[in-house]
Write a protein that holds these residues in place. Structure first.
Motif, PDB file in Angstrom:
ATOM      1  N   PHE A 252       0.883  -1.250   0.191  1.00  0.00           N
ATOM      2  CA  PHE A 252       0.057  -0.081   0.014  1.00  0.00           C
ATOM      3  C   PHE A 252       1.107   0.982  -0.166  1.00  0.00           C
ATOM      4  N   PHE A 253       2.108   1.373   0.760  1.00  0.00           N
ATOM      5  CA  PHE A 253       2.928   2.487   0.792  1.00  0.00           C
ATOM      6  C   PHE A 253       4.470   2.184   0.879  1.00  0.00           C
ATOM      7  N   VAL A 254       4.890   3.162   0.327  1.00  0.00           N
ATOM      8  CA  VAL A 254       6.193   2.768  -0.427  1.00  0.00           C
ATOM      9  C   VAL A 254       7.172   4.219   0.083  1.00  0.00           C
ATOM     10  N   ASN A 255       8.440   4.071   0.501  1.00  0.00           N
ATOM     11  CA  ASN A 255       9.443   5.060   0.278  1.00  0.00           C
ATOM     12  C   ASN A 255      10.849   4.482   0.082  1.00  0.00           C
ATOM     13  N   GLU A 256      11.919   5.274   0.089  1.00  0.00           N
ATOM     14  CA  GLU A 256      12.956   4.762  -0.091  1.00  0.00           C
ATOM     15  C   GLU A 256      13.654   3.851   0.955  1.00  0.00           C
ATOM     16  N   ASP A 257      12.883   4.020   2.226  1.00  0.00           N
ATOM     17  CA  ASP A 257      13.504   3.086   3.301  1.00  0.00           C
ATOM     18  C   ASP A 257      12.609   1.813   3.574  1.00  0.00           C
ATOM     19  N   MET A 258      11.443   1.563   3.072  1.00  0.00           N
ATOM     20  CA  MET A 258      10.413   0.647   3.426  1.00  0.00           C
ATOM     21  C   MET A 258       9.398   0.485   2.487  1.00  0.00           C
ATOM     22  N   GLN A 259       8.492  -0.452   2.482  1.00  0.00           N
ATOM     23  CA  GLN A 259       7.148  -0.835   1.944  1.00  0.00           C
ATOM     24  C   GLN A 259       6.329  -1.626   3.121  1.00  0.00           C
ATOM     25  N   ILE A 260       5.199  -1.116   2.895  1.00  0.00           N
ATOM     26  CA  ILE A 260       4.176  -1.328   3.863  1.00  0.00           C
ATOM     27  C   ILE A 260       2.988  -1.871   3.226  1.00  0.00           C
ATOM     28  N   GLY A 261       2.283  -3.315   3.651  1.00  0.00           N
ATOM     29  CA  GLY A 261       1.263  -3.743   3.093  1.00  0.00           C
ATOM     30  C   GLY A 261       0.422  -4.696   3.752  1.00  0.00           C
TER      31      GLY A 261
ATOM     32  N   THR B  91      -7.152 -21.067   6.467  1.00  0.00           N
ATOM     33  CA  THR B  91      -7.293 -20.392   5.353  1.00  0.00           C
ATOM     34  C   THR B  91      -7.271 -19.003   5.532  1.00  0.00           C
ATOM     35  N   ASP B  92      -7.840 -18.482   6.704  1.00  0.00           N
ATOM     36  CA  ASP B  92      -8.199 -17.137   6.900  1.00  0.00           C
ATOM     37  C   ASP B  92      -6.872 -16.366   7.721  1.00  0.00           C
ATOM     38  N   ASN B  93      -6.000 -15.991   6.921  1.00  0.00           N
ATOM     39  CA  ASN B  93      -4.741 -15.429   7.282  1.00  0.00           C
ATOM     40  C   ASN B  93      -4.744 -13.835   6.995  1.00  0.00           C
ATOM     41  N   LYS B  94      -4.376 -13.230   7.912  1.00  0.00           N
ATOM     42  CA  LYS B  94      -4.413 -11.719   7.502  1.00  0.00           C
ATOM     43  C   LYS B  94      -2.771 -11.039   8.225  1.00  0.00           C
ATOM     44  N   LEU B  95      -2.121 -10.543   7.377  1.00  0.00           N
ATOM     45  CA  LEU B  95      -0.748 -10.357   7.794  1.00  0.00           C
ATOM     46  C   LEU B  95      -0.513  -8.800   7.613  1.00  0.00           C
ATOM     47  N   LEU B  96      -0.326  -8.165   8.569  1.00  0.00           N
ATOM     48  CA  LEU B  96       0.280  -6.524   8.052  1.00  0.00           C
ATOM     49  C   LEU B  96       1.724  -6.865   7.952  1.00  0.00           C
ATOM     50  N   PHE B  97       2.394  -6.340   7.023  1.00  0.00           N
ATOM     51  CA  PHE B  97       3.960  -6.305   6.636  1.00  0.00           C
ATOM     52  C   PHE B  97       4.485  -5.238   6.677  1.00  0.00           C
ATOM     53  N   ILE B  98       6.017  -5.419   6.888  1.00  0.00           N
ATOM     54  CA  ILE B  98       6.909  -4.138   6.542  1.00  0.00           C
ATOM     55  C   ILE B  98       8.014  -4.845   5.887  1.00  0.00           C
ATOM     56  N   GLU B  99       8.507  -4.260   4.782  1.00  0.00           N
ATOM     57  CA  GLU B  99       9.633  -4.783   4.186  1.00  0.00           C
ATOM     58  C   GLU B  99      10.679  -3.290   4.654  1.00  0.00           C
ATOM     59  N   SER B 100      11.806  -3.528   5.184  1.00  0.00           N
ATOM     60  CA  SER B 100      12.551  -2.711   5.672  1.00  0.00           C
ATOM     61  C   SER B 100      13.955  -2.748   4.983  1.00  0.00           C
ATOM     62  N   HIS B 101      14.768  -1.642   4.355  1.00  0.00           N
ATOM     63  CA  HIS B 101      16.013  -1.949   3.987  1.00  0.00           C
ATOM     64  C   HIS B 101      17.128  -1.948   4.859  1.00  0.00           C
ATOM     65  N   SER B 102      16.640  -1.629   6.117  1.00  0.00           N
ATOM     66  CA  SER B 102      17.762  -1.543   7.156  1.00  0.00           C
ATOM     67  C   SER B 102      17.282  -2.756   8.327  1.00  0.00           C
ATOM     68  N   PRO B 103      17.988  -3.422   9.217  1.00  0.00           N
ATOM     69  CA  PRO B 103      17.575  -4.090  10.222  1.00  0.00           C
ATOM     70  C   PRO B 103      16.336  -3.388  11.045  1.00  0.00           C
ATOM     71  N   ILE B 104      15.479  -4.508  11.243  1.00  0.00           N
ATOM     72  CA  ILE B 104      14.292  -3.956  12.492  1.00  0.00           C
ATOM     73  C   ILE B 104      14.703  -4.759  13.802  1.00  0.00           C
ATOM     74  N   ARG B 105      14.915  -3.593  14.553  1.00  0.00           N
ATOM     75  CA  ARG B 105      15.320  -3.715  15.882  1.00  0.00           C
ATOM     76  C   ARG B 105      14.494  -3.220  17.033  1.00  0.00           C
ATOM     77  N   SER B 106      14.749  -3.652  18.266  1.00  0.00           N
ATOM     78  CA  SER B 106      13.946  -3.070  19.371  1.00  0.00           C
ATOM     79  C   SER B 106      15.104  -1.523  19.516  1.00  0.00           C
ATOM     80  N   PRO B 107      14.139  -0.657  20.158  1.00  0.00           N
ATOM     81  CA  PRO B 107      14.834   0.571  20.399  1.00  0.00           C
ATOM     82  C   PRO B 107      16.165   0.580  21.092  1.00  0.00           C
ATOM     83  N   LYS B 108      17.078   1.344  20.937  1.00  0.00           N
ATOM     84  CA  LYS B 108      18.363   1.129  21.449  1.00  0.00           C
ATOM     85  C   LYS B 108      18.300   1.642  23.093  1.00  0.00           C
ATOM     86  N   ARG B 109      17.345   2.465  23.212  1.00  0.00           N
ATOM     87  CA  ARG B 109      17.405   2.945  24.533  1.00  0.00           C
ATOM     88  C   ARG B 109      16.683   2.187  25.499  1.00  0.00           C
TER      89      ARG B 109
END
Ligand SMILES: [Fe+2]
Length: 386
Positions: free
Chosen positions: A94-103, A164-182
């Motif tokens: 649904f959504f795209v920018n240079e860092d990620m895709q969301i769908g 058969t009823d599966n719904k997944l929100l997904f992100i494709e990230s061009h950088s690692p997905i991590r928990s916040p450093k803080r």
């Protein structure tokens, strides 16, 4: 991931002779997603991971952009996306920018005749409906409703669904997905103020070695094209592995919300971060307990990030007429806030059952043609008092 894991057999030192009972060498592979400078795992294959038998023609999976520039609040009905049997076909960006895709993906069948490897991006799959298993060379990660499944770039995987009823929100990230450093100390351990800790992660289990030769199809995604590769060995042919780079899951229901006497800002809901974006978990929680507190959020001007909210469950207190599986996009540049009546309605309320995932991309989001099929008409006018 900041937790060391190991499974199967590994030699007592890295990069040394390691043979099978017949005297043949196992094949060591270093697997990291940021050169040699960040987390990685060492994998020990029965066979070299390089035995390619055939290559097919690439298939175009690049999303078609409807418009690149947007300063309008928009909304889309994710649950209107029809189910599709094939997993890769089911993924609708649904959504795209240079860092990620969301769908959102609504796959109605397990992956059986091919494996998938995303060479473009780390993946986050949020399981809104359905349950099953992520199968990888590291072992299996079981998932169910409410799980975030994190798959590092380059992980070969198959998804096996229970129904058969599966719904997944997904992100494709061009950088690692991590928990916040803080949330972590300098050695990676989760600190006391973090809303989750090591015990909350679902790590790979049921490690298995597949000693199988034949034709194994891996669909490899690179720059939006998916290349069919036929390998001569089963991709899950490891006898053992160790390290810090592997897929895992985290249940949104293990996120312990931080509450206060007066309204707490969105960063207290933060779940993950990548380069130029954050992901937040809005979970059921007690409301602000100052006697004059306003639990609804104040209007705010998100001047430096687009805001995408994905509604999962419960009544979302700041919005009227919101459905499960619905996206809202509040672009950087115009203020947004609660719908008419929501502020007054929230006063005196003790708790909320809302469940939502917020994704804030810092670079402007482009809208795809696919998203427009599911657009809610005139969402940007929904603050007009009727
Ligand atoms: Fe907001």
């Amino acid at each position: 991931m900041s937790i060391y894991q190991r499974a199967g057999q590994i030699p007592h030192k890295r990069h040394i002779v390691f043979r099978n009972p017949n005297g043949n060498l196992y094949h060591e592979e270093l697997f990291g997603t940021e050169g040699f400078s960040s987390t990685s795992s060492l994998l020990y294959h029965l066979y070299p991971p390089t035995v390619v038998k055939e290559l097919g023609e690439p298939i175009n999976h690049r999303p078609e952009i409807a418009f690149e520039d947007n300063l309008k609040c928009l909304s889309f009905l994710g649950f209107d996306v029809p189910p599709t049997a094939d997993y890769l076909e089911s993924r609708k960006v649904f959504f795209v920018n240079e860092d990620m895709q969301i769908g959102i993906a609504c796959p109605s069948a397990s992956m059986t005749y091919y494996f998938f490897k995303n060479a473009d991006a780390d993946e986050m799959l949020f399981v809104h409906r359905g349950s099953g298993r992520l199968k990888t060379m590291y072992g299996t990660v079981a998932f169910e409703y409410g799980d975030y499944v994190i798959i590092p770039r380059g992980t070969v995987y198959q998804l096996e669904f229970d129904g058969t009823d599966n719904k997944l929100l997904f992100i494709e990230s061009h950088s690692p997905i991590r928990s916040p450093k803080r949330y972590r100390n300098e050695l990676g351990q989760y600190l006391e103020h973090s809303p989750f800790c090591e015990r909350d992660f679902k790590l790979p289990t049921e490690f298995e070695t597949h000693d199988e030769q034949g034709d194994f199809k891996i669909m490899i995604k690179k720059r939006g094209l998916v290349y069919p590769y036929i390998y001569g060995n089963h991709p899950f042919d490891l006898v053992g592995w160790d390290g810090y780079n592997y897929p895992y899951a985290f249940s949104i229901f293990n996120f312990e919300p931080i509450t206060g006497r007066i309204h707490m800002p969105p960063p207290i809901h933060q779940q993950f971060e990548g380069h130029n974006f954050v992901v937040c978990s809005f979970v059921p929680r007690l409301y602000d307990y100052h006697p004059e507190a306003i639990p609804a959020p104040y209007h705010h001007s998100n001047i430096d990030a687009d805001e995408i909210l994905y509604y999962v469950d419960g009544d979302f207190m700041s919005r009227n007429n919101i459905q499960h599986g619905q996206f809202t996009l509040h672009p950087a540049g115009v203020p947004h806030g609660p719908h008419p009546g929501a502020i007054e309605r929230s006063i005196g309320k003790k708790e909320t059952g809302e469940l939502a995932v917020m994704i804030d991309p810092f670079n402007p989001i482009k809208i795809t043609k696919e998203a427009l099929k599911y657009e809610v008409a005139d969402y940007h006018k929904s603050w007009i008092l009727k």
